[in-house]
Design an enzyme around this catalytic site. Structure first.
Site, short mmCIF file in Angstrom:
data_model
loop_
_atom_site.label_atom_id
_atom_site.label_comp_id
_atom_site.label_asym_id
_atom_site.label_seq_id
_atom_site.Cartn_x
_atom_site.Cartn_y
_atom_site.Cartn_z
N ARG A 169 -6.09 11.63 -28.08
CA ARG A 169 -4.94 11.36 -27.20
C ARG A 169 -4.00 12.56 -27.20
O ARG A 169 -3.31 12.82 -28.18
CB ARG A 169 -4.18 10.10 -27.63
CG ARG A 169 -2.97 9.84 -26.72
CD ARG A 169 -2.41 8.43 -26.82
NE ARG A 169 -1.72 8.17 -28.07
CZ ARG A 169 -0.96 7.08 -28.28
NH1 ARG A 169 -0.83 6.16 -27.33
NH2 ARG A 169 -0.38 6.90 -29.45
N ASP A 450 6.13 3.61 -34.42
CA ASP A 450 5.92 4.94 -33.87
C ASP A 450 6.94 5.18 -32.77
O ASP A 450 7.91 4.44 -32.63
CB ASP A 450 4.47 5.13 -33.39
CG ASP A 450 4.13 4.25 -32.18
OD1 ASP A 450 5.03 3.53 -31.67
OD2 ASP A 450 2.96 4.27 -31.75
#
Length: 543
Positions: A169, A450
Site C-alpha cells: 500500500r 493508526d
C-alpha cells in the site's frame, strides 16, 4: 531520440541519507524510473487534488453528492467485468496489515494468513528511514533474505509453509516525499512508494508465482483511479511487462468514492482486484466532507458501528458492485489486540471480533483484515465455516438496492458524552505523539490506532465544537471547553510518559484542529515537516 541516462537524472536529487543497503533499492536506474513517473503524471495529480477542493467548496454550500449522470452508461452496462483473480489473490480470506519495519515483515509473513498488506501509508510514519528501509525490507523479504537478529532474538522466515501473498500500500495522492526531488519539486509519495516497489520487485514477484499487487488508498473519484491505471500501463511498458500483470485493490474509504464504485473498477478493470471497506477512513471522510453541515453531526465514535444506516448501505453496495463485476469485496479491519492481563476482558474483545467477522462473511465479503496475528484463528474459523469456496464472488446480492439517500442517512442512535470527547482527545494525542517519533501505529486501550482512527477522533471534536452540540451531561461543546479538556488530557499523558516524549508538540498541533475553526485536510500533511530530515542534496547521477 531518447534522452541519455545522465540527461534523465539531471535535476533529480536525493535529500535523505543512503547506505550500501538502501542504495540497492534506490539505484540510478530506479531513480530514473521515479523521475519518469513524476514528469509524466505529477501535473495530473495536482489537478485532481485541486478538483477535490472544488468539490469541497460545493459541499460547503450544502450541495450533496449523487451518482454521476455522465457515467450512468458504465453503471448500467452489465457486459463488462474486472480482471479475474491473479495468482496468489484467488483466496484472500484473512489479510494481515502493518508497517514495513523488518520485525513486522518477518512476523507477518510467518502468520497463518493468506495475504500481507505491507503498509507505507496509515500505519507508517513517513520518515525517510522508514520509507527507504521499508523498501529494502520488502526487497529482501521477496528474495527470502530478510532474516535478522535483534539482541539475543533471531527473526527468521518459516520454511514449513507458503508465505502470504504480498500486497503493497503506497501513500495517497495527497502526500509528497520531500527527500526525493525532480526538477526542484518533491515527488508524489504515491509514485515514490509504488515506483520503487514495482521497479525493484515486479519481475522477481512474477518469477516466484505472484505479481506486483497494490492497495490504493484515499481516492475520491474515478478520475484518480484512471490516473493509477495510466501509471500502471506506463510502468509495465517501461520494464517490458505485460499489461494487466499489476493488480490494484481500491480502498473505498471516502464518501465521494462510494458514489463511483462501478466507475473506479471500470477505470482499473484490467488491473482491478476489487474494493475494500476502509471503515475508519470512511467515517472520517463523512465528517470531513460534510463538516459544515449540521445534519451530519455524529455521536461518540463507539456508536458509529458497521450496522448504522449509512455504514450498512456502504457495505451492501460495495459487495453487490464488486461481485457484479467479478472482483473481490474485501471486509474491514479488526483493530482489537489481545488483552493479556485480563482474561475476561480479552474474551469479551475476541467475542466482538467474532461478531464482526461473522457479519462480514454472511454479508458476502471475500475476506477480512486483522492487525494482530492472534486474531487470525478467529477470522479464519469464521470464513472457513461460512465461505467454503476460495471467495464469494458468486454471491451477487441482487436483493440490494442502495440509493444516494441511503449512503447519506445519518440516523445514528447514540449520544455525545464527555467520556467520548476525552477518548477522542486521548487517541489523537497518543497517535500524534507516536507519529512525531516516527511510529505509525500505536496500541491505545487495546486497539491498534493508526492515522485513520486519529482522524476520526480529531474530526469529531472539531465537528462538535463547530456546531455547538451539548453533551449528554448538559455541557455545551465549544472552543474553550475543548481546549481545556485537551490540556487536561495532554498533561496526564505527558506526566506518565518517559523523557523525550513529544506530547507538548502533539498538543500544540492538536489544539489547532479541534476548535471548529482551522481544519487541515490530513493530520499527516500537517505534521509531515516535523519528521523530515532533509540533508545535503545528492545528485541522482552519483548514486
Amino acid at each position: 531520440m531518447a534522452p541519455s541516462p545522465d540527461e534523465v537524472l539531471q535535476d533529480v536529487k536525493v535529500l535523505g541519507p543512503l547506505n550500501d543497503g538502501t542504495k540497492k533499492v534506490l539505484s540510478k536506474d530506479a531513480a530514473g524510473f521515479l523521475a519518469l513517473l513524476h514528469r509524466t503524471f505529477d501535473k495530473t495529480r495536482k489537478a485532481l487534488l485541486q478538483r477535490r477542493m472544488m468539490r469541497q467548496a460545493e459541499l460547503d454550500k450544502g450541495h450533496l453528492p449523487d451518482f454521476l449522470p455522465e457515467t450512468k452508461h458504465i453503471r448500467d452496462d452489465d457486459t463488462w467485468r474486472g480482471a479475474p483473480p491473479a495468482p496468489g489473490l484467488v483466496d484472500r480470506r484473512v489479510e494481515i496489515t502493518g508497517p514495513t519495519d523488518r520485525k513486522m515483515v518477518v512476523n507477518a509473513l510467518n502468520s497463518d494468513v493468506w495475504t500481507y498488506m505491507t503498509d507505507f501509508e496509515d500505519s507508517n510514519a513517513p520518515t525517510w528511514d522508514n520509507m527507504i528501509n521499508g523498501q529494502l525490507n520488502l526487497y529482501d523479504a521477496i528474495r527470502d533474505q530478510v532474516d535478522f537478529k535483534q539482541g539475543e532474538k533471531e527473526y527468521k522466515l518459516r520454511k514449513d509453509r507458503k508465505h502470504p501473498t504480498l500486497i503493497c500500500r503506497p501513500r495517497g495522492w495527497h502526500l509528497e516525499e520531500k527527500h526525493f526531488t525532480v526538477d526542484g519539486e518533491p515527488i508524489s509519495g504515491s509514485l515514490f512508494d509504488f515506483g520503487l516497489y514495482f521497479f525493484n520487485n515486479a519481475h522477481e514477484l512474477v518469477k516466484r508465482g505472484t505479481g506486483p499487487y497494490f492497495y490504493l488508498p484515499k481516492m475520491e473519484s474515478y478520475l484518480e483511479a484512471r490516473l493509477w491505471n495510466d501509471v500502471f500501463n506506463v510502468s509495465q511498458d517501461y520494464i517490458g511487462m505485460q499489461r494487466g500483470t499489476i493488480r490494484g485493490t481500491v480502498l473505498i474509504e471516502t464518501i465521494l468514492a462510494a458514489f463511483e464504485m462501478d466507475e473506479i473498477i471500470y477505470e482499473l478493470r484490467d488491473h482491478s482486484s476489487g474494493l475494500n471497506c476502509g471503515r475508519w477512513d470512511y467515517i472520517f471522510s463523512v465528517i470531513k466532507r460534510f463538516r459544515q453541515n449540521s445534519q451530519f453531526v455524529l455521536p461518540d465514535r463507539s456508536a458509529v458501528t458497521m450496522t448504522v444506516p449509512f455504514m450498512d448501505a456502504y457495505v451492501r453496495l460495495l459487495i453487490q458492485t464488486c461481485h457484479r463485476r467479478g472482483v473481490h469485496a474485501m471486509g474491514g479491519m479488526a483493530a482489537l489486540i489481545p488483552i493479556k492481563h485480563d482474561p475476561k476482558a480479552n474474551e469479551a474483545a475476541m467475542d466482538s471480533v467474532r461478531a464482526d467477522k461473522l457479519r462480514e462473511a454472511r454479508a458476502g465479503h471475500d475476506g477480512t483484515w486483522i492487525a494482530h496475528p492472534a486474531l487470525a484463528p478467529i477470522a479464519t474459523d469464521i470464513f472457513n465455516k461460512y465461505m467454503p469456496t476460495p471467495n464469494q464472488i458468486h454471491v451477487r446480492r441482487e436483493d440490494v438496492h442502495v440509493t444516494a439517500n441511503d449512503l447519506l442517512n445519518m440516523n445514528v442512535p447514540g449520544k455525545i458524552t464527555e467520556d467520548g470527547i476525552r477518548k477522542n482527545l486521548n487517541i489523537g494525542l497518543g497517535y500524534m505523539e507516536a507519529w512525531l517519533r516516527g511510529i505509525g501505529c500505536v496500541p491505545i486501550n487495546f486497539l491498534m490506532e493508526d492515522a485513520a482512527t486519529a482522524e476520526v477522533s480529531r474530526s469529531q471534536v472539531w465537528q462538535w465544537c463547530k456546531h455547538g452540540v451539548a453533551t449528554a451531561e448538559g455541557k455545551k461543546v465549544d472552543k474553550d471547553y475543548a481546549l481545556a479538556m485537551l490540556n487536561e488530557e495532554a498533561k496526564k499523558l505527558e506526566s506518565n510518559a518517559p523523557a523525550g516524549n513529544r506530547y507538548a508538540l502533539a498538543a500544540k498541533y492538536y489544539a489547532g484542529q479541534v476548535t471548529g475553526e482551522d481544519y487541515a485536510e490530513f493530520l499527516t500533511s500537517l505534521l509531515y515537516n516535523e519528521i523530515t530530515s532533509v540533508g545535503n542534496p545528492l545528485g541522482a547521477s552519483k548514486l
